[in-house]
Write a protein that holds these residues in place. Sequence first.
Motif, PDB file in Angstrom:
ATOM      1  N   LEU A   1      -4.564   7.332   9.800  1.00  0.00           N
ATOM      2  CA  LEU A   1      -5.106   7.112   8.460  1.00  0.00           C
ATOM      3  C   LEU A   1      -6.200   6.061   8.577  1.00  0.00           C
ATOM      4  CD1 LEU A   1      -1.756   6.771   6.472  1.00  0.00           C
ATOM      5  CD2 LEU A   1      -3.130   8.837   6.808  1.00  0.00           C
ATOM      6  N   VAL A   2      -7.259   6.203   7.797  1.00  0.00           N
ATOM      7  CA  VAL A   2      -8.340   5.233   7.847  1.00  0.00           C
ATOM      8  C   VAL A   2      -8.702   4.768   6.447  1.00  0.00           C
ATOM      9  CG1 VAL A   2      -9.311   6.151   9.990  1.00  0.00           C
ATOM     10  CG2 VAL A   2     -10.167   6.979   7.805  1.00  0.00           C
ATOM     11  N   ALA A   3      -9.289   3.577   6.375  1.00  0.00           N
ATOM     12  CA  ALA A   3      -9.862   3.045   5.139  1.00  0.00           C
ATOM     13  C   ALA A   3     -11.349   2.834   5.407  1.00  0.00           C
ATOM     14  CB  ALA A   3      -9.191   1.725   4.756  1.00  0.00           C
ATOM     15  N   VAL A   4     -12.159   3.281   4.465  1.00  0.00           N
ATOM     16  CA  VAL A   4     -13.602   3.219   4.612  1.00  0.00           C
ATOM     17  C   VAL A   4     -14.178   2.369   3.482  1.00  0.00           C
ATOM     18  CG1 VAL A   4     -15.711   4.617   4.702  1.00  0.00           C
ATOM     19  CG2 VAL A   4     -13.593   5.501   5.680  1.00  0.00           C
ATOM     20  N   SER A   5     -15.141   1.524   3.800  1.00  0.00           N
ATOM     21  CA  SER A   5     -15.786   0.675   2.793  1.00  0.00           C
ATOM     22  C   SER A   5     -16.669   1.529   1.886  1.00  0.00           C
ATOM     23  CB  SER A   5     -16.642  -0.395   3.470  1.00  0.00           C
ATOM     24  OG  SER A   5     -17.820   0.189   3.997  1.00  0.00           O
ATOM     25  N   PRO A   6     -17.089   0.997   0.740  1.00  0.00           N
ATOM     26  CA  PRO A   6     -18.013   1.743  -0.125  1.00  0.00           C
ATOM     27  C   PRO A   6     -19.319   2.126   0.591  1.00  0.00           C
ATOM     28  CG  PRO A   6     -17.075  -0.098  -1.334  1.00  0.00           C
ATOM     29  CD  PRO A   6     -16.647  -0.247   0.105  1.00  0.00           C
ATOM     30  N   GLN A   7     -19.671   1.383   1.636  1.00  0.00           N
ATOM     31  CA  GLN A   7     -20.881   1.687   2.404  1.00  0.00           C
ATOM     32  C   GLN A   7     -20.628   2.706   3.512  1.00  0.00           C
ATOM     33  OE1 GLN A   7     -19.749  -1.577   1.934  1.00  0.00           O
ATOM     34  NE2 GLN A   7     -21.043  -1.815   0.128  1.00  0.00           N
ATOM     35  N   GLY A   8     -19.386   3.194   3.619  1.00  0.00           N
ATOM     36  CA  GLY A   8     -19.056   4.210   4.606  1.00  0.00           C
ATOM     37  C   GLY A   8     -18.625   3.686   5.957  1.00  0.00           C
ATOM     38  N   GLN A   9     -18.368   2.382   6.076  1.00  0.00           N
ATOM     39  CA  GLN A   9     -17.930   1.805   7.346  1.00  0.00           C
ATOM     40  C   GLN A   9     -16.408   1.879   7.459  1.00  0.00           C
ATOM     41  OE1 GLN A   9     -19.739  -2.034   6.620  1.00  0.00           O
ATOM     42  NE2 GLN A   9     -21.120  -1.686   8.351  1.00  0.00           N
ATOM     43  N   LEU A  10     -15.923   2.201   8.643  1.00  0.00           N
ATOM     44  CA  LEU A  10     -14.494   2.183   8.916  1.00  0.00           C
ATOM     45  C   LEU A  10     -14.038   0.730   8.942  1.00  0.00           C
ATOM     46  CD1 LEU A  10     -11.935   3.771   9.784  1.00  0.00           C
ATOM     47  CD2 LEU A  10     -12.679   3.405  12.133  1.00  0.00           C
ATOM     48  N   VAL A  11     -13.092   0.356   8.065  1.00  0.00           N
ATOM     49  CA  VAL A  11     -12.670  -1.046   7.986  1.00  0.00           C
ATOM     50  C   VAL A  11     -11.199  -1.239   8.329  1.00  0.00           C
ATOM     51  CG1 VAL A  11     -14.489  -1.701   6.359  1.00  0.00           C
ATOM     52  CG2 VAL A  11     -12.275  -0.891   5.485  1.00  0.00           C
ATOM     53  N   ALA A  12     -10.422  -0.167   8.352  1.00  0.00           N
ATOM     54  CA  ALA A  12      -9.003  -0.293   8.712  1.00  0.00           C
ATOM     55  C   ALA A  12      -8.487   1.060   9.174  1.00  0.00           C
ATOM     56  CB  ALA A  12      -8.191  -0.787   7.519  1.00  0.00           C
ATOM     57  N   MET A  13      -7.453   0.994   9.999  1.00  0.00           N
ATOM     58  CA  MET A  13      -6.852   2.227  10.477  1.00  0.00           C
ATOM     59  C   MET A  13      -5.373   1.992  10.777  1.00  0.00           C
ATOM     60  SD  MET A  13      -8.127   3.696  14.084  1.00  0.00           S
ATOM     61  CE  MET A  13      -7.327   2.949  15.440  1.00  0.00           C
ATOM     62  N   GLY A  14      -4.594   3.022  10.548  1.00  0.00           N
ATOM     63  CA  GLY A  14      -3.177   3.004  10.875  1.00  0.00           C
ATOM     64  C   GLY A  14      -2.842   4.263  11.644  1.00  0.00           C
ATOM     65  N   HIS A  15      -1.915   4.164  12.581  1.00  0.00           N
ATOM     66  CA  HIS A  15      -1.587   5.321  13.418  1.00  0.00           C
ATOM     67  C   HIS A  15      -0.067   5.453  13.541  1.00  0.00           C
ATOM     68  CE1 HIS A  15      -2.600   8.448  16.270  1.00  0.00           C
ATOM     69  NE2 HIS A  15      -1.744   7.923  17.137  1.00  0.00           N
ATOM     70  N   LEU A  16       0.411   6.674  13.444  1.00  0.00           N
ATOM     71  CA  LEU A  16       1.826   7.005  13.616  1.00  0.00           C
ATOM     72  C   LEU A  16       1.923   7.927  14.825  1.00  0.00           C
ATOM     73  CD1 LEU A  16       4.682   6.826  12.266  1.00  0.00           C
ATOM     74  CD2 LEU A  16       4.125   9.004  11.183  1.00  0.00           C
ATOM     75  N   LEU A  17       2.644   7.483  15.847  1.00  0.00           N
ATOM     76  CA  LEU A  17       2.713   8.200  17.115  1.00  0.00           C
ATOM     77  C   LEU A  17       4.165   8.471  17.493  1.00  0.00           C
ATOM     78  CD1 LEU A  17       1.248   9.099  19.773  1.00  0.00           C
ATOM     79  CD2 LEU A  17       1.675   6.783  20.603  1.00  0.00           C
ATOM     80  N   PRO A  18       4.557   9.749  17.609  1.00  0.00           N
ATOM     81  CA  PRO A  18       5.921  10.040  18.073  1.00  0.00           C
ATOM     82  C   PRO A  18       6.132   9.463  19.470  1.00  0.00           C
ATOM     83  CG  PRO A  18       4.867  12.025  17.224  1.00  0.00           C
ATOM     84  CD  PRO A  18       3.800  10.966  17.319  1.00  0.00           C
ATOM     85  N   THR A  19       7.343   8.980  19.727  1.00  0.00           N
ATOM     86  CA  THR A  19       7.662   8.428  21.043  1.00  0.00           C
ATOM     87  C   THR A  19       8.593   9.379  21.781  1.00  0.00           C
ATOM     88  OG1 THR A  19       9.637   7.246  20.309  1.00  0.00           O
ATOM     89  CG2 THR A  19       7.519   6.091  20.085  1.00  0.00           C
ATOM     90  N   ALA A  20       8.889   9.056  23.019  1.00  0.00           N
ATOM     91  CA  ALA A  20       9.832   9.858  23.794  1.00  0.00           C
ATOM     92  C   ALA A  20      11.263   9.657  23.302  1.00  0.00           C
ATOM     93  CB  ALA A  20       9.726   9.500  25.277  1.00  0.00           C
ATOM     94  N   GLU A  21      11.485   8.595  22.549  1.00  0.00           N
ATOM     95  CA  GLU A  21      12.814   8.307  22.010  1.00  0.00           C
ATOM     96  C   GLU A  21      13.052   9.200  20.778  1.00  0.00           C
ATOM     97  OE1 GLU A  21      15.272   4.372  20.453  1.00  0.00           O
ATOM     98  OE2 GLU A  21      13.286   4.133  21.328  1.00  0.00           O
ATOM     99  N   PRO A  22      14.066  10.059  20.803  1.00  0.00           N
ATOM    100  CA  PRO A  22      14.289  10.973  19.686  1.00  0.00           C
ATOM    101  C   PRO A  22      14.418  10.245  18.339  1.00  0.00           C
ATOM    102  CG  PRO A  22      15.700  11.560  21.521  1.00  0.00           C
ATOM    103  CD  PRO A  22      15.060  10.233  21.858  1.00  0.00           C
ATOM    104  N   GLY A  23      13.709  10.767  17.338  1.00  0.00           N
ATOM    105  CA  GLY A  23      13.788  10.223  15.995  1.00  0.00           C
ATOM    106  C   GLY A  23      13.004   8.951  15.761  1.00  0.00           C
ATOM    107  N   VAL A  24      12.214   8.515  16.765  1.00  0.00           N
ATOM    108  CA  VAL A  24      11.479   7.251  16.645  1.00  0.00           C
ATOM    109  C   VAL A  24       9.988   7.504  16.821  1.00  0.00           C
ATOM    110  CG1 VAL A  24      11.158   4.931  17.615  1.00  0.00           C
ATOM    111  CG2 VAL A  24      13.439   5.954  17.551  1.00  0.00           C
ATOM    112  N   ALA A  25       9.191   6.890  15.954  1.00  0.00           N
ATOM    113  CA  ALA A  25       7.734   6.927  16.077  1.00  0.00           C
ATOM    114  C   ALA A  25       7.230   5.492  16.113  1.00  0.00           C
ATOM    115  CB  ALA A  25       7.109   7.683  14.913  1.00  0.00           C
TER     116      ALA A  25
END
Length: 127
Positions: free
Chosen positions: A14-38
């Motif tokens: 997921l990203v957040a973009v400023s009114p000027q179109g610049q990327l200002v924040a990002m979040g990432h969800l990544l599945p892990t090898a551990e079952p049921g955990v990201a």
Amino acid sequence: MLERLLDRRYGHTLVAVSPQGQLVAMGHLLPTAEPGVAEVALLVEDAWQHRGLGTVLLRRLLALGRCQGFAELSAYVPPGHTRMLRLLRRVGAAEEFDMADGLVRVRIPLSPVVIASGQPAPARSGG
């Protein structure tokens, strides 16, 4: 790197973009090898911190993790990053912090999403 972040095989970004179109924040969800955990990761540009972007991104990633059937999210945080640790506690992070590779591993248990049948969504396996 950007292609990997945008490829759903490697999770959701997921990203957040400023009114000027610049990327200002990002979040990432990544599945892990551990079952049921990201794993969850956040990055907010210094000039955009303290405006609630990290909180909004984290809450959306938590909701996404629940909808995908994950039982838990984990995050790795430098021990001195007190603002991030405080944010994770506010959203329900377990108080048991494990040091791994010099980082604090924080666990956030997720309550299951109940689907129309009244049953919890099936847990997702890692990988």
